[in-house]
Motif scaffolding. Structure first.
Motif, PDB file in Angstrom:
ATOM      1  N   GLU A 131      63.967  20.858  35.805  1.00 53.06           N
ATOM      2  CA  GLU A 131      64.413  20.280  34.526  1.00 53.06           C
ATOM      3  C   GLU A 131      65.409  19.156  34.758  1.00 53.06           C
ATOM      4  N   GLU A 134      63.833  15.983  36.043  1.00 47.24           N
ATOM      5  CA  GLU A 134      63.175  15.294  34.933  1.00 47.24           C
ATOM      6  C   GLU A 134      64.202  14.582  34.051  1.00 47.24           C
ATOM      7  N   LYS A 135      65.194  15.338  33.614  1.00 42.20           N
ATOM      8  CA  LYS A 135      66.151  14.857  32.596  1.00 42.20           C
ATOM      9  C   LYS A 135      67.137  13.831  33.136  1.00 42.20           C
ATOM     10  N   LYS A 137      66.885  11.722  35.548  1.00 43.54           N
ATOM     11  CA  LYS A 137      66.271  10.562  36.225  1.00 43.54           C
ATOM     12  C   LYS A 137      66.644  10.528  37.710  1.00 43.54           C
ATOM     13  N   GLY A 165      55.618  14.566  41.565  1.00 42.38           N
ATOM     14  CA  GLY A 165      56.576  13.787  40.784  1.00 42.38           C
ATOM     15  C   GLY A 165      56.913  12.449  41.420  1.00 42.38           C
TER      16      GLY A 165
END
Ligand code: ZN
Length: 200
Positions: A131, A134-135, A137, A165
């Motif tokens: 998470e 993702e959040k 950056k 990713g």
């Protein structure tokens, strides 16, 4: 039950001997030491033990040990949030901070994968790591789990789940001896292992 001691002594010997690395003989020595110590010292020690439980918690972002909502690394604006170093426990953060080479943030997994002991990914803070990647950056994730079988298994799993990713995933180089925990590596070895980290 520890025999031959007054009840309060027996109780404290029993409690101490349950602690990691302390056998009954050491527990007895500690109990006698406390008995001979001044009352103020024993009071201060009892307070310190209580405070550890009430004032130390896990950072809400990286799970490092902290006195506040965020740990000292997460609340430092000069740290580079685009890089995360993944360690197994708070000891790993301490080891990496001691070598002073990493200026990003950390993510503490609070354990290692161990199929034998039934510890799977859902028992570690892996979902939270993904998470964050993702959040926040994140550009680079440096895996600094121990060089033990479980540490390697954990590193392999992490590199697999982050493969697709956009993030660059690297692993500390093999400067750290096989079978060793990060916390036992000396500063120079750890610095070299970090500098020579390689993509996975
Ligand atoms: Zn933190």
């Amino acid at each position: 039950m520890i025999k031959g001691f007054p009840r309060p002594m027996a109780r404290i010997i029993e409690e101490f001997s349950r602690m990691p690395g302390i056998g009954v003989r050491s527990a007895e020595r500690i109990a006698f030491y406390l008995l001979r110590s001044p009352g103020e010292y024993v009071e201060a020690l009892a307070r310190a033990i209580r405070e550890v439980k009430s004032n130390v918690r896990f950072c809400s972002r990286c799970n490092n040990l902290s006195e506040h909502e965020l740990c000292s690394v997460c609340s430092d604006p000069s740290r580079d949030a685009s890089r995360i170093c993944v360690v197994e426990g708070p000891n790993g953060v301490i080891a990496m901070e001691k070598c002073g080479i990493f200026r990003g943030t950390y993510h503490v997994l609070l354990g290692q994968l161990s199929p034998i002991e039934g510890i799977g990914p859902e028992q570690l803070k892996i979902k939270e790591l993904l998470e964050r990647v993702e959040k926040e950056k994140v550009k680079e994730v440096v895996i600094a789990t121990d060089f033990t079988t479980e540490g390697e298994t954990t590193a392999l799993y992490l590199s697999e789940v982050m493969k697709s990713g956009k993030v660059t995933v690297s692993r500390l180089a093999r400067g750290v001896p096989v079978g060793a925990s990060l916390e036992y590596a000396d500063v120079a070895t750890l610095q070299r292992a970090f500098e020579e980290r390689r993509g996975v």
